[in-house]
Write an enzyme that holds these catalytic residues in place. Sequence first.
Site, short mmCIF file in Angstrom:
data_model
loop_
_atom_site.label_atom_id
_atom_site.label_comp_id
_atom_site.label_asym_id
_atom_site.label_seq_id
_atom_site.Cartn_x
_atom_site.Cartn_y
_atom_site.Cartn_z
CG PHE A 126 -1.97 1.04 1.19
CD1 PHE A 126 -3.13 0.85 0.46
CD2 PHE A 126 -1.81 2.24 1.87
CE1 PHE A 126 -4.11 1.83 0.40
CE2 PHE A 126 -2.78 3.23 1.81
CZ PHE A 126 -3.93 3.02 1.07
CG ASP A 198 -0.71 -2.06 7.03
OD1 ASP A 198 -1.78 -2.30 7.64
OD2 ASP A 198 -0.55 -1.02 6.36
CE1 TYR A 223 -8.13 4.58 7.84
CE2 TYR A 223 -9.78 4.06 6.20
CZ TYR A 223 -8.48 4.36 6.53
OH TYR A 223 -7.54 4.45 5.54
CE LYS A 224 -7.82 0.21 5.10
NZ LYS A 224 -8.16 1.26 4.13
NE ARG A 372 -10.58 -1.94 -3.28
CZ ARG A 372 -9.88 -1.20 -2.42
NH1 ARG A 372 -8.78 -1.67 -1.86
NH2 ARG A 372 -10.28 0.01 -2.11
#
Lengths: 411, 411
Positions: A126, A198, A223-224, A372
């Site tokens: 990422f 991560d 937050y995901k 996704r």
Amino acid sequence: MIDLAHCRTLDARDPLRAVRDRFARPAEDTVYLDGNSIGAMPADAASRVERVMLEGWRDARRRGWNRFDWLEKPWRMGEGLAHIVGAGKGDVLFCDNTTINLYKILGYAWQLDRTRPVIVTEAHNFPTDTYVAEGLARFAGGAAAVRRIDRPHELDAALSGDVGVLYLSYVDYRTSRRWNMAAVNELARARGVLTLWDCSHAAGAIPVDLEGTGADFAVGCGYKYLCGGPGAPAWLYVHPRHQDRAWPVIAGWMGHADVFAFAPTYEPLRGVRRHQTGTPGILANEAMSAAIDIWRDVRREDLAWKHRSLSEVLIALLEQECGKFGVRVTSPLDYDEQGGHVGFSHPGAGSVCEALLEHGVVSSFRKPDVIRFGISPVAISHEDVWVAVSRLRQVLETEIWREPRFAKVSV
Amino acid sequence: MIDLAHCRTLDARDPLRAVRDRFARPAEDTVYLDGNSIGAMPADAASRVERVMLEGWRDARRRGWNRFDWLEKPWRMGEGLAHIVGAGKGDVLFCDNTTINLYKILGYAWQLDRTRPVIVTEAHNFPTDTYVAEGLARFAGGAAAVRRIDRPHELDAALSGDVGVLYLSYVDYRTSRRWNMAAVNELARARGVLTLWDCSHAAGAIPVDLEGTGADFAVGCGYKYLCGGPGAPAWLYVHPRHQDRAWPVIAGWMGHADVFAFAPTYEPLRGVRRHQTGTPGILANEAMSAAIDIWRDVRREDLAWKHRSLSEVLIALLEQECGKFGVRVTSPLDYDEQGGHVGFSHPGAGSVCEALLEHGVVSSFRKPDVIRFGISPVAISHEDVWVAVSRLRQVLETEIWREPRFAKVSV
């Protein structure tokens, strides 16, 4: 052949059925498959934050530090998440954001042996993960460097004697491919290399087993799939064997051994809490705590069952309903290699994603041609998956996605 | 002789009278003189945050990034604060917390000339400031070091040729003593030393003139006089001449030249915005923005007039009403040397501070014997000062502070 009745049967035996009702119902009739972007809001999050603002900020002001648990929340939340990521209760801390925690923990791990100054990561990690490593190496100077591998099979050769830290995303944010964490940790350990994972695209979707697989360090966003809200604090994990080996990179008063002594020199707190920096984010922590109070009641094995079940139903339905319209699943078909989301390609993916929005399905698009569907086991049902795929089929069958209003694609 | 009528006369000509009404009235009849700890809450802060939670998080989810100004807020807020701290509109950024911003900006300044590896600071700087410097020097290794001065007159001798950064708090958190920022910047510049000012105990109370005095860098918190709430984002300032000289220390995706390109390598944004790290704190930024919308309407000269007026009335009243009970003002009597708060000593300061709480005055205590009255010009009136000192007099005259229930002192 999977039908709606089958989905409802699975929902009826869903051990997380009751958990789902602890999230707020949005205003519109929408299926949210963006758990990999911003997760669902706990039903009591807004009222809890309002209470902190009125009773804590407006009325108590500085007395709030004594009246409420503001200073305890960072590690109390860590305790509540620990079983979901396979960590010891005292080894997880919520603070700051993901980028900052990556910097702090990568720096902490890196400095433990300066004779091994190379950080190994993936070329397609990422972006913020990669940037943090590049920035750290530049700031540290000397022989500090970042070595990137393009493909998993290059890992073995990359872990030479100059490597101090192996720095990977457990789940790839594009492909959803999941590393074999146990095997990688074992390889790294054999080479004298520390691992930093991560877990942003994994934690809260699939069970993570940090301690069981021997991971040294981990970081993840809040937050995901963890449903802490936009701008939620991130979490970090340090294996107990490393917790007291060095100062934190950002030495702040909240990580001092005796914060309110106002001592003139720094002395770190014992354990993972030394990585606290400055004043915690009181509002964000309250929202995150609403989610953590849900996670406390989620059993690890139930999360595992449901994510797998939802994923398998989704993949089967994508093929069954939409395969003939050009949909191809791009994320791993072997579940043991799959991360939090299911990805599929379509030549018009960007516009299809926009059209899905209008049809009440929130998903996310990644260039060049992948959509996704984030699988958030605490917040969605098998019926939700059925509805989402039905709407996708409708968008594809009618070719409505070709209409000009869907040409502008948001990221 | 100052009386209540005089205070009311001053309030009648207060140019910030209308601003005061834009803050929420707390539930109790209390005078808040803890602007140096947690400032007042803007009246619309709670409803604004609730709206973000319901419309942004619950309903919009990932679409929130496109629907709202979440990504612009960090620098939009900086624009709104700029005139209060004497900065160019594009040179201030809100992000992260004070400790993290101190680390980022101290590291950024320090790396600009590694042949000058020494950081000079005060032995009695605010603890987190000192800790950050100690931690940075330890992590950077090599010749990096922190040199502390005990008293202001030692500054000249401390700025030798090995010093890269002078790192001071503009206002001392204990004594409220204010440096002569212009003179110090001039001295530092003559020695080839960069200056970094922590303005946490100044900004929003007294006007700060960063660009006018030639300051190189500054950082300040958002939750004290700036009224951003507990856990508010902090701000940072970089003089334009330094903005594009180096990478930020924490290189994150939000500081990338093209964040949504997901480029594999880092390239910094131009200007101060490269110091953004990860996902901004959406809830905290909304609360802070409620305050910034007030600051946009505050004229610098009105802030200056009112803080001086409140301070002079307070100091005169402390002497007039409470001098005979052992109160001695410890903060500078020359206004040009005074920072945000007025401090005074009393042998029973800790217990007096607790008794004041029961009498509806929120102030703060610092060991060994100092009480601090934070002067927040946007939120308090001259009459508030009168009421607070009257209650202090009552506490001292009746000696109620000696009662056992006030023996336990909170920090």
